[in-house]
Design a protein around this motif. Structure first.
Motif, PDB file in Angstrom:
ATOM      1  N   ALA A  96      40.123  39.730  49.793  1.00  0.00           N
ATOM      2  CA  ALA A  96      40.566  40.983  50.377  1.00  0.00           C
ATOM      3  C   ALA A  96      41.752  41.561  49.633  1.00  0.00           C
ATOM      4  N   LEU A  97      42.564  40.719  49.056  1.00  0.00           N
ATOM      5  CA  LEU A  97      43.749  41.174  48.346  1.00  0.00           C
ATOM      6  C   LEU A  97      43.528  41.011  46.854  1.00  0.00           C
ATOM      7  N   PHE A  98      43.445  42.136  46.144  1.00  0.00           N
ATOM      8  CA  PHE A  98      43.315  42.049  44.686  1.00  0.00           C
ATOM      9  C   PHE A  98      44.672  42.337  44.083  1.00  0.00           C
ATOM     10  N   VAL A  99      45.235  41.359  43.426  1.00  0.00           N
ATOM     11  CA  VAL A  99      46.615  41.438  42.972  1.00  0.00           C
ATOM     12  C   VAL A  99      46.763  42.438  41.831  1.00  0.00           C
ATOM     13  N   ALA A 100      47.762  43.284  41.932  1.00  0.00           N
ATOM     14  CA  ALA A 100      47.992  44.290  40.907  1.00  0.00           C
ATOM     15  C   ALA A 100      48.263  43.668  39.554  1.00  0.00           C
ATOM     16  N   ALA A 101      48.660  42.416  39.535  1.00  0.00           N
ATOM     17  CA  ALA A 101      48.971  41.746  38.273  1.00  0.00           C
ATOM     18  C   ALA A 101      47.760  41.524  37.409  1.00  0.00           C
ATOM     19  N   CYS A 102      46.570  41.909  37.877  1.00  0.00           N
ATOM     20  CA  CYS A 102      45.393  41.798  37.031  1.00  0.00           C
ATOM     21  C   CYS A 102      45.390  42.869  35.961  1.00  0.00           C
ATOM     22  N   GLY A 103      46.460  43.621  35.834  1.00  0.00           N
ATOM     23  CA  GLY A 103      46.616  44.516  34.712  1.00  0.00           C
ATOM     24  C   GLY A 103      47.192  43.741  33.551  1.00  0.00           C
TER      25      GLY A 103
ATOM     26  N   THR B 184      28.290  41.381  45.498  1.00  0.00           N
ATOM     27  CA  THR B 184      28.801  40.476  44.462  1.00  0.00           C
ATOM     28  C   THR B 184      28.483  39.041  44.855  1.00  0.00           C
ATOM     29  N   SER B 185      28.001  38.253  43.904  1.00  0.00           N
ATOM     30  CA  SER B 185      27.841  36.812  44.103  1.00  0.00           C
ATOM     31  C   SER B 185      29.197  36.191  43.790  1.00  0.00           C
ATOM     32  N   GLU B 186      29.963  35.933  44.848  1.00  0.00           N
ATOM     33  CA  GLU B 186      31.358  35.526  44.691  1.00  0.00           C
ATOM     34  C   GLU B 186      31.517  34.004  44.626  1.00  0.00           C
ATOM     35  N   LYS B 187      32.529  33.598  43.864  1.00  0.00           N
ATOM     36  CA  LYS B 187      33.032  32.239  44.028  1.00  0.00           C
ATOM     37  C   LYS B 187      34.516  32.363  44.369  1.00  0.00           C
ATOM     38  N   ASN B 188      34.920  31.615  45.364  1.00  0.00           N
ATOM     39  CA  ASN B 188      36.258  31.781  45.917  1.00  0.00           C
ATOM     40  C   ASN B 188      37.294  31.026  45.082  1.00  0.00           C
ATOM     41  N   ILE B 189      37.410  31.454  43.825  1.00  0.00           N
ATOM     42  CA  ILE B 189      38.409  30.874  42.933  1.00  0.00           C
ATOM     43  C   ILE B 189      39.830  31.119  43.450  1.00  0.00           C
ATOM     44  N   PRO B 190      40.131  32.308  43.991  1.00  0.00           N
ATOM     45  CA  PRO B 190      41.517  32.533  44.423  1.00  0.00           C
ATOM     46  C   PRO B 190      42.033  31.484  45.404  1.00  0.00           C
ATOM     47  N   ASP B 191      41.272  31.200  46.453  1.00  0.00           N
ATOM     48  CA  ASP B 191      41.716  30.206  47.425  1.00  0.00           C
ATOM     49  C   ASP B 191      41.805  28.818  46.802  1.00  0.00           C
ATOM     50  N   ALA B 192      40.802  28.467  45.972  1.00  0.00           N
ATOM     51  CA  ALA B 192      40.786  27.131  45.368  1.00  0.00           C
ATOM     52  C   ALA B 192      42.011  26.916  44.485  1.00  0.00           C
ATOM     53  N   VAL B 193      42.334  27.903  43.674  1.00  0.00           N
ATOM     54  CA  VAL B 193      43.485  27.782  42.781  1.00  0.00           C
ATOM     55  C   VAL B 193      44.784  27.749  43.566  1.00  0.00           C
ATOM     56  N   SER B 194      44.913  28.642  44.535  1.00  0.00           N
ATOM     57  CA  SER B 194      46.127  28.672  45.348  1.00  0.00           C
ATOM     58  C   SER B 194      46.341  27.345  46.067  1.00  0.00           C
ATOM     59  N   GLU B 195      45.270  26.811  46.658  1.00  0.00           N
ATOM     60  CA  GLU B 195      45.396  25.546  47.388  1.00  0.00           C
ATOM     61  C   GLU B 195      45.719  24.386  46.450  1.00  0.00           C
TER      62      GLU B 195
ATOM     63  N   GLY C 244      38.824  36.776  27.283  1.00  0.00           N
ATOM     64  CA  GLY C 244      38.628  37.855  28.247  1.00  0.00           C
ATOM     65  C   GLY C 244      39.911  38.202  28.967  1.00  0.00           C
ATOM     66  N   GLY C 245      40.765  37.198  29.185  1.00  0.00           N
ATOM     67  CA  GLY C 245      42.063  37.445  29.782  1.00  0.00           C
ATOM     68  C   GLY C 245      42.020  37.846  31.239  1.00  0.00           C
ATOM     69  N   VAL C 246      43.199  38.107  31.806  1.00  0.00           N
ATOM     70  CA  VAL C 246      43.284  38.400  33.236  1.00  0.00           C
ATOM     71  C   VAL C 246      42.733  39.778  33.586  1.00  0.00           C
ATOM     72  N   GLU C 247      42.375  40.563  32.573  1.00  0.00           N
ATOM     73  CA  GLU C 247      41.791  41.871  32.840  1.00  0.00           C
ATOM     74  C   GLU C 247      40.268  41.848  32.796  1.00  0.00           C
ATOM     75  N   ASP C 248      39.652  40.664  32.833  1.00  0.00           N
ATOM     76  CA  ASP C 248      38.190  40.614  32.709  1.00  0.00           C
ATOM     77  C   ASP C 248      37.464  41.040  33.969  1.00  0.00           C
ATOM     78  N   ARG C 249      38.200  41.235  35.075  1.00  0.00           N
ATOM     79  CA  ARG C 249      37.639  41.673  36.362  1.00  0.00           C
ATOM     80  C   ARG C 249      36.647  40.658  36.910  1.00  0.00           C
ATOM     81  N   SER C 250      36.767  39.433  36.461  1.00  0.00           N
ATOM     82  CA  SER C 250      35.806  38.399  36.819  1.00  0.00           C
ATOM     83  C   SER C 250      36.548  37.079  37.013  1.00  0.00           C
ATOM     84  N   PHE C 251      36.134  36.003  36.323  1.00  0.00           N
ATOM     85  CA  PHE C 251      36.664  34.679  36.660  1.00  0.00           C
ATOM     86  C   PHE C 251      38.125  34.487  36.272  1.00  0.00           C
ATOM     87  N   ASN C 252      38.554  35.007  35.137  1.00  0.00           N
ATOM     88  CA  ASN C 252      39.976  34.908  34.807  1.00  0.00           C
ATOM     89  C   ASN C 252      40.823  35.696  35.807  1.00  0.00           C
TER      90      ASN C 252
END
Length: 359
Positions: free
Chosen positions: A19-26, A284-295, A52-60
């Motif tokens: 739900a929260l897409f961090v502005a730092a993905c720029g 989107t076929s999502e994988k919840n990388i954000p929660d996994a990394v944060s945890e 691809g870097g953090v601007e890949d709009r995908s897994f990074n």
């Protein structure tokens, strides 16, 4: 411009993390989210991206979102990132962060597995984590995997049910398991739709039996993604499923020009990560990388185990479909929910041989 789209209907197993897409993905900063100036930093988490870097709009991008989510949850955490321009940068970036005193170093992408195995063996007292790989012989590496064959099975069923031409397509960035697992699931979902509906929807770009298909050989070449998409459209496909990071951005540039064409995004909700193309995405076929990394970061800060292995599934919310686009037939949406429950219960068995298994 599309005339109907832009609103979204009820979610099918959506995880809250996206739900929260961090502005730092720029532009990737040298260090991110310093938090409140009054908060003393006591844990340094560092991330090495794949190409691809953090601007890949995908897994990074989704991993970087998770890094920043850890700061939101615990302001005493500080996060830093190094972007890899090529595979040759992996070891340099990993060791560079060791020298900078990082408490935890997160490697993003299965391609980094070999480099991380080497570096982790050389620095046994350093904590590491990796996304999209399992390194059981590295006791100082926490591994995070995702069974995206499950969410992509739902995406394939959706594509088959929504297609008007009876042809859908997929392509990958590179032929590696974290990519082909999406393509396997997608093709199996289409096959299941055909079986249950006595239909004959064709999948272009991937054969799960032979494990052969279409690849851009890059996660960064949107022009190649556009070319592959145009080729599929010329063959009659009206829904395209790119599994290619930034390369996949070539697909919505094609579908945007024709109301009869659609796409399905991967990894991170396309309506958050590529909002300008939201109307192009059925889901989107999502994988919840954000929660996994944060945890993983928060657990490491709390002194948790240095190793470990998690697998995201439909059942535990580690993978999901994002909110379906408004024009999806409600009956089809209900069928997808039924299929999801059948996957969770084991009544539907996905055959992909690259599915991760919890250890």
């Amino acid at each position: 411009m599309r005339t109907v789209r832009g609103k979204r209907m009820a979610a099918i197993g959506v995880t809250g993390a996206v739900a929260l897409f961090v502005a730092a993905c720029g532009e990737a900063p040298d260090s991110a989210n310093e938090g409140g100036d009054a908060v003393a930093k006591d844990f340094k988490a560092c991330m090495v991206t794949d190409t691809g870097g953090v601007e890949d709009r995908s897994f990074n991008a989704s991993a970087w979102q998770g890094m920043n989510a850890a700061v939101e949850a615990e302001p005493a955490v500080e996060v830093h990132v190094k972007e890899s321009g090529s595979e040759a940068d992996y070891e340099t970036n990993l060791t560079g962060f060791i020298n900078e005193g990082c408490d935890l170093i997160v490697a993003v992408g299965g391609l980094m597995g070999e480099a991380l195995t080497t570096v982790a063996a050389d620095y046994p007292d350093q904590r590491f984590a990796i996304v999209d790989a399992y390194l059981p012989d590295s006791p100082n590496v926490f591994s995070m995997e995702f069974n995206t064959a499950q969410s992509s099975f739902l995406a394939g069923y959706l594509a088959a049910g929504h297609s008007k031409t009876g042809k859908v397509a997929t392509y990958g960035g590179l032929k590696i398991p974290p990519v082909t697992i999406f393509m396997d699931g997608f093709a199996e979902g289409v096959a299941y739709y055909n079986e249950t509906k006595d239909a004959d929807v064709e999948v272009l770009g991937w054969n799960p039996e032979t494990q052969n298909g279409s690849f851009a050989d890059s996660f960064e070449d949107s022009g190649k993604g556009k070319s592959l998409t145009e080729n599929f459209v010329s063959q009659g496909a009206d829904i395209i499923f790119p599994v290619a990071g930034k390369t996949g951005m070539g697909t919505p540039t094609v579908t945007q020009g024709d109301d009869a064409l659609d796409s399905i995004w991967v990894d991170l909700d396309g309506c958050e990560s590529a909002a300008e193309y939201c109307e192009e995405f059925l889901t989107t076929s999502e994988k919840n990388i954000p929660d996994a990394v944060s945890e993983a970061i928060l657990a490491a800060r709390d002194g948790g185990p240095t190793d470990g292995h998690t697998v995201g599934t439909l059942e535990n919310g580690g993978v999901s479909l994002s909110t379906l686009r408004e024009d999806i037939d409600p009956e089809l949406a209900a069928e997808i929910e039924t299929v999801k429950e059948a996957i969770i219960s084991g009544d539907i068995e996905i055959k992909s041989e690259v599915q991760p298994v919890a250890s």
